[in-house]
Design a protein around this motif. Structure first.
Motif, PDB file in Angstrom:
ATOM      1  N   LEU A 137       5.499  21.170 -53.787  1.00 38.99           N
ATOM      2  CA  LEU A 137       5.685  20.682 -52.421  1.00 38.99           C
ATOM      3  C   LEU A 137       6.098  19.214 -52.424  1.00 38.99           C
ATOM      4  CD1 LEU A 137       5.519  21.328 -49.425  1.00 38.99           C
ATOM      5  CD2 LEU A 137       3.091  20.732 -49.483  1.00 38.99           C
ATOM      6  N   GLY A 138       5.544  18.440 -53.363  1.00 41.66           N
ATOM      7  CA  GLY A 138       5.953  17.042 -53.490  1.00 41.66           C
ATOM      8  C   GLY A 138       7.428  16.923 -53.816  1.00 41.66           C
ATOM      9  N   ASN A 139       7.908  17.764 -54.730  1.00 37.50           N
ATOM     10  CA  ASN A 139       9.331  17.746 -55.068  1.00 37.50           C
ATOM     11  C   ASN A 139      10.197  18.213 -53.901  1.00 37.50           C
ATOM     12  OD1 ASN A 139       9.205  16.659 -57.627  1.00 37.50           O
ATOM     13  ND2 ASN A 139       9.054  18.635 -58.665  1.00 37.50           N
ATOM     14  N   ALA A 140       9.663  19.131 -53.088  1.00 37.36           N
ATOM     15  CA  ALA A 140      10.399  19.573 -51.902  1.00 37.36           C
ATOM     16  C   ALA A 140      10.607  18.406 -50.942  1.00 37.36           C
ATOM     17  CB  ALA A 140       9.644  20.711 -51.206  1.00 37.36           C
ATOM     18  N   HIS A 141       9.591  17.570 -50.781  1.00 33.29           N
ATOM     19  CA  HIS A 141       9.725  16.413 -49.896  1.00 33.29           C
ATOM     20  C   HIS A 141      10.698  15.380 -50.484  1.00 33.29           C
ATOM     21  CE1 HIS A 141       6.941  17.519 -46.795  1.00 33.29           C
ATOM     22  NE2 HIS A 141       5.986  17.767 -47.672  1.00 33.29           N
ATOM     23  N   ILE A 142      10.690  15.234 -51.811  1.00 32.08           N
ATOM     24  CA  ILE A 142      11.626  14.311 -52.453  1.00 32.08           C
ATOM     25  C   ILE A 142      13.063  14.759 -52.203  1.00 32.08           C
ATOM     26  CG2 ILE A 142      12.498  13.493 -54.679  1.00 32.08           C
ATOM     27  CD1 ILE A 142       9.576  13.488 -55.667  1.00 32.08           C
ATOM     28  N   LEU A 143      13.350  16.034 -52.491  1.00 31.57           N
ATOM     29  CA  LEU A 143      14.705  16.548 -52.295  1.00 31.57           C
ATOM     30  C   LEU A 143      15.059  16.562 -50.804  1.00 31.57           C
ATOM     31  CD1 LEU A 143      17.183  17.698 -53.714  1.00 31.57           C
ATOM     32  CD2 LEU A 143      16.192  19.978 -53.466  1.00 31.57           C
ATOM     33  N   GLY A 144      14.071  16.869 -49.972  1.00 33.32           N
ATOM     34  CA  GLY A 144      14.314  16.862 -48.536  1.00 33.32           C
ATOM     35  C   GLY A 144      14.688  15.487 -48.023  1.00 33.32           C
ATOM     36  N   THR A 145      14.066  14.459 -48.572  1.00 35.90           N
ATOM     37  CA  THR A 145      14.388  13.086 -48.171  1.00 35.90           C
ATOM     38  C   THR A 145      15.820  12.730 -48.554  1.00 35.90           C
ATOM     39  OG1 THR A 145      12.084  12.399 -48.407  1.00 35.90           O
ATOM     40  CG2 THR A 145      13.755  10.663 -48.452  1.00 35.90           C
ATOM     41  N   LEU A 146      16.225  13.114 -49.756  1.00 34.21           N
ATOM     42  CA  LEU A 146      17.575  12.800 -50.217  1.00 34.21           C
ATOM     43  C   LEU A 146      18.642  13.543 -49.427  1.00 34.21           C
ATOM     44  CD1 LEU A 146      16.922  12.829 -54.080  1.00 34.21           C
ATOM     45  CD2 LEU A 146      17.147  10.839 -52.589  1.00 34.21           C
ATOM     46  N   LEU A 147      18.305  14.722 -48.921  1.00 35.29           N
ATOM     47  CA  LEU A 147      19.281  15.519 -48.184  1.00 35.29           C
ATOM     48  C   LEU A 147      19.109  15.410 -46.671  1.00 35.29           C
ATOM     49  CD1 LEU A 147      19.370  18.760 -50.376  1.00 35.29           C
ATOM     50  CD2 LEU A 147      21.241  17.130 -50.046  1.00 35.29           C
ATOM     51  N   SER A 148      18.172  14.616 -46.221  1.00 34.58           N
ATOM     52  CA  SER A 148      17.931  14.481 -44.781  1.00 34.58           C
ATOM     53  C   SER A 148      19.147  13.955 -44.008  1.00 34.58           C
ATOM     54  CB  SER A 148      16.708  13.598 -44.512  1.00 34.58           C
ATOM     55  OG  SER A 148      16.879  12.311 -45.063  1.00 34.58           O
ATOM     56  N   PRO A 149      20.008  13.095 -44.599  1.00 34.36           N
ATOM     57  CA  PRO A 149      21.191  12.668 -43.844  1.00 34.36           C
ATOM     58  C   PRO A 149      22.129  13.811 -43.469  1.00 34.36           C
ATOM     59  CG  PRO A 149      20.814  11.176 -45.684  1.00 34.36           C
ATOM     60  CD  PRO A 149      19.912  12.353 -45.883  1.00 34.36           C
ATOM     61  N   TYR A 150      21.958  14.962 -44.126  1.00 38.08           N
ATOM     62  CA  TYR A 150      22.838  16.093 -43.858  1.00 38.08           C
ATOM     63  C   TYR A 150      22.148  17.153 -42.995  1.00 38.08           C
ATOM     64  CZ  TYR A 150      24.882  13.647 -47.745  1.00 38.08           C
ATOM     65  OH  TYR A 150      25.370  12.649 -48.555  1.00 38.08           O
ATOM     66  N   GLY A 151      20.985  16.808 -42.442  1.00 44.12           N
ATOM     67  CA  GLY A 151      20.298  17.703 -41.519  1.00 44.12           C
ATOM     68  C   GLY A 151      19.382  18.714 -42.166  1.00 44.12           C
ATOM     69  N   VAL A 152      19.118  18.562 -43.467  1.00 48.49           N
ATOM     70  CA  VAL A 152      18.241  19.490 -44.170  1.00 48.49           C
ATOM     71  C   VAL A 152      16.781  19.148 -43.869  1.00 48.49           C
ATOM     72  CG1 VAL A 152      17.494  20.283 -46.435  1.00 48.49           C
ATOM     73  CG2 VAL A 152      19.913  19.893 -45.992  1.00 48.49           C
ATOM     74  N   VAL A 153      15.948  20.173 -43.700  1.00 48.85           N
ATOM     75  CA  VAL A 153      14.531  19.954 -43.404  1.00 48.85           C
ATOM     76  C   VAL A 153      13.669  20.645 -44.448  1.00 48.85           C
ATOM     77  CG1 VAL A 153      14.829  19.629 -40.930  1.00 48.85           C
ATOM     78  CG2 VAL A 153      14.524  21.938 -41.832  1.00 48.85           C
ATOM     79  N   ALA A 154      12.573  19.998 -44.834  1.00 45.17           N
ATOM     80  CA  ALA A 154      11.578  20.596 -45.730  1.00 45.17           C
ATOM     81  C   ALA A 154      10.517  21.262 -44.867  1.00 45.17           C
ATOM     82  CB  ALA A 154      10.959  19.532 -46.626  1.00 45.17           C
ATOM     83  N   ILE A 155      10.270  22.547 -45.085  1.00 46.26           N
ATOM     84  CA  ILE A 155       9.360  23.318 -44.250  1.00 46.26           C
ATOM     85  C   ILE A 155       8.017  23.492 -44.961  1.00 46.26           C
ATOM     86  CG2 ILE A 155       9.032  25.466 -42.982  1.00 46.26           C
ATOM     87  CD1 ILE A 155      11.983  25.872 -42.958  1.00 46.26           C
ATOM     88  N   PRO A 156       6.906  23.167 -44.302  1.00 47.21           N
ATOM     89  CA  PRO A 156       5.581  23.373 -44.900  1.00 47.21           C
ATOM     90  C   PRO A 156       5.360  24.844 -45.222  1.00 47.21           C
ATOM     91  CG  PRO A 156       5.436  21.994 -42.936  1.00 47.21           C
ATOM     92  CD  PRO A 156       6.824  22.538 -42.983  1.00 47.21           C
ATOM     93  N   PRO A 157       4.644  25.143 -46.303  1.00 45.28           N
ATOM     94  CA  PRO A 157       4.464  26.542 -46.735  1.00 45.28           C
ATOM     95  C   PRO A 157       3.837  27.430 -45.676  1.00 45.28           C
ATOM     96  CG  PRO A 157       3.660  25.011 -48.398  1.00 45.28           C
ATOM     97  CD  PRO A 157       3.996  24.190 -47.210  1.00 45.28           C
ATOM     98  N   GLU A 158       2.905  26.891 -44.890  1.00 40.45           N
ATOM     99  CA  GLU A 158       2.166  27.738 -43.958  1.00 40.45           C
ATOM    100  C   GLU A 158       3.026  28.276 -42.814  1.00 40.45           C
ATOM    101  OE1 GLU A 158       1.343  23.351 -43.051  1.00 40.45           O
ATOM    102  OE2 GLU A 158       1.345  24.668 -44.805  1.00 40.45           O
ATOM    103  N   ILE A 159       4.174  27.674 -42.546  1.00 41.75           N
ATOM    104  CA  ILE A 159       5.026  28.168 -41.464  1.00 41.75           C
ATOM    105  C   ILE A 159       6.396  28.601 -41.963  1.00 41.75           C
ATOM    106  CG2 ILE A 159       3.882  26.707 -39.752  1.00 41.75           C
ATOM    107  CD1 ILE A 159       6.364  24.898 -39.779  1.00 41.75           C
ATOM    108  N   PHE A 160       6.608  28.524 -43.259  1.00 38.69           N
ATOM    109  CA  PHE A 160       7.949  28.754 -43.792  1.00 38.69           C
ATOM    110  C   PHE A 160       8.480  30.140 -43.465  1.00 38.69           C
ATOM    111  CE2 PHE A 160      10.803  30.113 -47.238  1.00 38.69           C
ATOM    112  CZ  PHE A 160      11.797  29.169 -47.070  1.00 38.69           C
TER     113      PHE A 160
END
Length: 281
Positions: free
Chosen positions: A118-141
């Motif tokens: 999940l930590g790596n998901a947030h890292i990659l999500g941060t790098l791709l956030s300028p393109y509208g990508v979102v990291a979804i928490p496991p409990e609602i994914f």
């Protein structure tokens, strides 16, 4: 199915029953199970699942990760819909090592491994956030995935299948057999995605680990049954993927590509042969 079949009816005992094909049937009966074979709805047929390796890509820092991010960004800007899974990398291995030393069971090891991925998901999500990508928490994914994928060009999840304490005990050792590779393939199968690509730090599958034996032979493509028969000493993906693939209905192959040559990721998403293809045979 017609309304008549579903209409509650009164039986000889004056109790109401719902007529159905599985009424009073054993769900362990092989003939009954075979009768449930039918067409399966593809919920996300135009979406690609791409698994980004933790230790092979993200743990290698900017020099390896940023070119991968650039290629993913180009795919997103080009209209590709992506579900990005990530692995836990070296931190998960460290947690497994400590947990095994402490005598923790497989289910607990599976549960604690989620945090690192999940930590790596947030890292990659941060790098791709300028393109509208979102990291979804496991409990609602799972529940909200179709909403997010239709609202954003791509989503990111931690890749770990949510077996948690109910993880299947492995045949050898105590390391959870369903890790992030398996989670991405199972997700692609459930939602009927268009392709599944595993991004590693090798060109694909070899007869031996090419890092230990540079003369190992490259395997361009191979059936899952044949791969099981070969019983290779090591694989660049979760071994359980072969069984998952053979039982799948919608995803009939996956491809392993080298993320150190990021253009191969784009090629795989376009449907090209850019690494090793493992198919259901």
């Amino acid at each position: 199915m017609s309304d008549t079949i579903l209409e509650p009816r009164t039986g000889p005992d004056d109790r109401h029953h719902v007529q159905s094909m599985l009424m009073r049937e054993s769900l362990l009966d092989k003939q009954v199970m075979a009768s449930t074979e039918s067409d399966v709805v593809r919920m996300l047929p135009d979406v690609h699942v791409v698994k980004i390796g933790g230790s092979s890509i993200l743990d290698q820092g900017r020099a390896v990760t940023y070119p991968v991010v650039d290629v993913l960004a180009q795919l997103l800007k080009g209209g590709s819909k992506l579900i990005l899974g990530v692995g836990g990398g070296v931190r998960s291995r460290h947690v497994f090592s400590i947990g095994i030393d402490l005598g923790l069971p497989t289910g607990v090891l599976a549960q604690v491994s989620v945090a690192d991925a999940l930590g790596n998901a947030h890292i990659l999500g941060t790098l791709l956030s300028p393109y509208g990508v979102v990291a979804i928490p496991p409990e609602i994914f799972g529940h909200l995935l179709p909403l997010f994928i239709h609202s954003a060009p791509g989503v990111i999840f931690n890749g770990v299948p949510p077996y948690s304490l109910w993880e299947h005990p492995p045949e050898i050792g105590r390391i959870p057999p369903h890790r992030t590779d398996a989670g991405c393939l199972i997700l692609g199968e459930c939602f009927g995605c268009k392709s599944v690509t595993l991004v590693k730090d090798v060109d694909g599958l070899y007869t031996e680990d090419p890092k230990e034996n540079p003369s190992a032979s490259f395997i361009d493509s191979i059936g899952a049954n044949e791969l099981k028969k070969r019983q290779l000493k090591t694989l660049p993906f979760d071994e359980v993927l072969m069984d998952v693939l053979l039982n799948a209905r919608l995803v009939r192959q996956f491809q392993v590509v080298n993320g150190r040559d990021p253009d191969r990721i784009a090629a795989a998403v376009r449907g090209e042969h850019a690494g090793t293809i493992v198919y259901a045979d």
